[in-house]
Design an enzyme around this catalytic site. Structure first.
Site, mmCIF file in Angstrom:
data_model
loop_
_atom_site.group_PDB
_atom_site.id
_atom_site.type_symbol
_atom_site.label_atom_id
_atom_site.label_comp_id
_atom_site.label_asym_id
_atom_site.label_seq_id
_atom_site.Cartn_x
_atom_site.Cartn_y
_atom_site.Cartn_z
ATOM 1 C CE LYS A 145 -3.764 1.482 3.008
ATOM 2 N NZ LYS A 145 -4.720 0.932 3.969
ATOM 3 N N GLY A 205 -4.923 -2.957 5.757
ATOM 4 C CA GLY A 205 -4.057 -4.013 5.222
ATOM 5 C C GLY A 205 -4.584 -5.415 5.490
ATOM 6 N NE ARG A 206 -5.949 -5.508 11.805
ATOM 7 C CZ ARG A 206 -5.471 -4.268 11.940
ATOM 8 N NH1 ARG A 206 -4.437 -3.880 11.231
ATOM 9 N NH2 ARG A 206 -6.032 -3.424 12.778
ATOM 10 C CD GLU A 228 -1.345 -5.781 12.431
ATOM 11 O OE1 GLU A 228 -0.226 -6.312 12.456
ATOM 12 O OE2 GLU A 228 -1.871 -5.361 11.390
HETATM 13 C C1 G6Q Z 1 -2.289 -4.590 8.431
HETATM 14 C C2 G6Q Z 1 -1.134 -3.755 8.609
HETATM 15 C C3 G6Q Z 1 0.163 -4.320 8.054
HETATM 16 C C4 G6Q Z 1 0.438 -3.977 6.597
HETATM 17 C C5 G6Q Z 1 1.904 -4.315 6.280
HETATM 18 C C6 G6Q Z 1 2.266 -4.052 4.841
HETATM 19 O O1 G6Q Z 1 -3.418 -4.299 8.702
HETATM 20 O O2 G6Q Z 1 -1.429 -2.492 8.133
HETATM 21 O O3 G6Q Z 1 0.256 -5.701 8.235
HETATM 22 O O4 G6Q Z 1 -0.419 -4.657 5.754
HETATM 23 O O5 G6Q Z 1 2.731 -3.595 7.140
HETATM 24 O O6 G6Q Z 1 2.123 -2.712 4.517
HETATM 25 P P1 G6Q Z 1 2.255 -2.216 3.039
HETATM 26 O O7 G6Q Z 1 1.153 -2.799 2.235
HETATM 27 O O8 G6Q Z 1 2.173 -0.714 3.093
HETATM 28 O O9 G6Q Z 1 3.594 -2.675 2.526
#
Ligand code: G6Q
Length: 521
Positions: free
Chosen positions: A208, A268-269, A354
């Site tokens: 992201k 993200g999750r 998390e």
């Molecule tokens: C999940 C968190 C975390 C995230 C990773 C990867 O909810 O936000 O696990 O997905 O740190 O982040 P990027 O997609 O920004 O690389």
């Protein structure tokens, strides 16, 4: 309007639950099981899913009071706010709209005054056409060969979801081999590179932010490896990205056309339903990927519309709160009786821990009651030969979810009958145990009368250990979507009841900062 801010322990329902707990804490599942219609009264059926929660230390009154608690903290309002796109991730100033990603309704959902549905549809079309090109072999690498291998480069939410789903749906996979690189430990990427041919490999960089240390380090290493046999002009044919950081992606050399969107309103999750799930669509085909989303949507509608007493994610969340906050249980086990689901516990550890591993409430005040449960588990029957000893006879109370399927995917009925006999056998053993009398008789009958005195206490199973039987007809993309969404909604329900913010994750930041400082030194 923001989420309500109600300390659950100050509610009437909580007071009633405390009294109720004092009255019934010593109840025994074995006795409860004798109640007429216990199984029917404590089961919920939703399409191809049935959840039997009769083997718990609960009565109808327990459920009634827990449902009162959900009402008193106004869970309904919280669900409404999530689905309609309110900024419920207050600490990060974001909407939480993974449900919009799988919504087939035409109703607009507004983020900053703009309907997001068209962007979601456009992303799905892009995923579809790209997956079709790669799977059909029309997408060619720099020497004109079709793609044989996909490598997803990402970590955390950009890795665990797609990895778990690709593994869970292996039965539905096509000819492409899918790999996942996440760890910054160079051994991870090295072992994967060893098996790859740069001419026929497609790398999907999922980040992201496109700044995550692990993902960028792995991507650079892979790019250098790739450039040993190809040129920078070949990068667009072999690297695509899923990201919001277009400048960084461009800098890496990826063609703008090959960037898939991510959005701030998807955490993200909870992002496997977005283009983060591109490797899923590549691995099992777009139609199966779409069916996964449809299954999740079915669960979304169930969660949104069903009365709490009939609502599967709500009921499972409430039962979990009963053990966590009243019985003082510290952990929960997730035990899938399917080898395909071997990565589910890892995935759920992130999603659950998390999200709900928080120690301050929505006021920012330190909490004096228990929140996030520790989740762990592994597949049956393997774990029966490992950690189940402790669950059966140890000193800790460990409520467990048993996930099973009526039908097997590969035939082999003999195997499946044995697997499911173990599935039910374990839950019965946990609930009903084995009494002194039974052990006595058993030793006697087996000609070991002389050992009764010395062995009896060790062979007794106290029982009264709770479990939920989560049973689907068959492991399909659709039923998997339902299962994942079930746990997502359980998470949110618990976060609302505990009065915490489930959708931020500041707890992972400090370690990252310190690692950077140490590296600079
Ligand atoms: C999940 C968190 C975390 C995230 C990773 C990867 O909810 O936000 O696990 O997905 O740190 O982040 P990027 O997609 O920004 O690389």
């Amino acid at each position: 309007m923001a989420l309500k801010n109600i300390n659950p322990t100050n509610t009437n329902a909580w007071k009633e639950l405390t009294k109720h707990f004092n009255d019934i804490q010593n109840i025994n599942i074995q006795n409860l099981d004798k109640e007429v219609n216990r199984k029917e009264d404590f089961s919920l059926i939703f399409d191809d899913l049935s959840v039997d929660f009769s083997k718990n230390r609960i009565t109808k009154e327990t459920i009634r009071l827990l449902v009162d608690l959900a009402k008193e903290v106004d869970l309904k309002d919280a669900i409404e706010k999530q689905y309609s796109g309110e900024v419920i991730n207050v600490t990060e100033g974001r909407e939480v709209l993974h449900t919009a990603l799988r919504s087939s309704s035409e109703d607009p959902i507004l983020v900053e005054g703009k309907n997001i549905k068209p962007q979601i549809q456009a992303a799905l079309r892009k995923i579809k056409s790209f997956s079709n090109k790669v799977i059909s072999g029309k997408w060619k690498g720099y020497t004109g060969k079709s793609i044989t291998d996909i490598v997803n480069i990402g970590i955390g939410g950009s890795d665990l979801g797609p990895d778990m789903v690709v593994e869970s749906l292996k039965h539905y996979k096509n000819q492409l081999n899918t790999h996942f690189v996440s760890n910054v430990d160079g051994d991870h990427v090295s072992e994967i590179i060893k098996t790859l041919n740069p001419e026929t490999t497609l790398f999907v960089i999922v980040s992201k932010t496109f700044t995550t240390q692990e993902t960028i380090t792995n991507s650079e290493t892979i790019k250098n490896w790739f450039l040993k046999s190809a040129t920078i002009f070949d990068i667009p044919k072999h690297f695509v990205a899923v990201s919001t950081n277009l400048a960084a992606v461009d800098n890496f050399g990826i063609d703008k056309k090959n960037v898939f969107p991510m959005w701030n309103w998807v955490g993200g999750r909870f992002s496997l339903w977005s283009a983060v799930g591109l490797s899923i669509s590549l691995s099992v085909g777009y139609d199966n990927y779409k069916a996964l989303l449809e299954g999740a949507e079915e669960m979304d509608l169930h969660y949104k519309n069903e009365e709490f007493g009939q609502n599967i994610p709500v009921i499972l969340a409430l039962i979990s709160i009963w053990y966590n906050n009243f019985y003082g249980a510290e952990t929960e086990a997730v035990l899938p009786y399917s080898q395909y689901l071997k990565k589910l516990p890892d995935y759920l550890q992130q999603a659950i821990m998390e999200s709900n591993g928080k120690g301050v409430d929505r006021n920012g005040d330190k909490i004096d009651y228990q929140t996030g449960t520790i989740v762990w588990g592994s597949t049956g029957t393997n774990m029966q030969h490992a950690f189940m000893q402790l669950v059966h006879q140890g000193t800790k109370l460990i409520p467990a979810d048993f996930i099973g399927y009526k039908e097997s995917l590969n035939g082999l009925t003999d195997h499946h009958n044995k697997l499911m006999a173990n599935y039910y056998g374990q839950m019965d053993a946990l609930a009903f145990g084995k009494t002194k009398e039974e052990v006595h008789l058993e030793l006697k009958v087996s000609g070991n009368e002389d050992k009764i005195e010395s062995l009896l206490p060790f062979k007794v199973f106290e029982g009264n250990r709770p479990s939920n039987a989560i049973l689907f007809e068959k492991l399909t993309p659709r039923s998997l979507g339902k299962l994942i969404a079930l746990y997502e909604h359980k998470i949110y329900t618990q976060g609302i009841l505990w009065n915490i913010y489930s959708y931020d994750q500041f707890g992972v930041e400090l370690g990252k900062e310190l690692a950077k400082k140490i590296l600079n030194k």
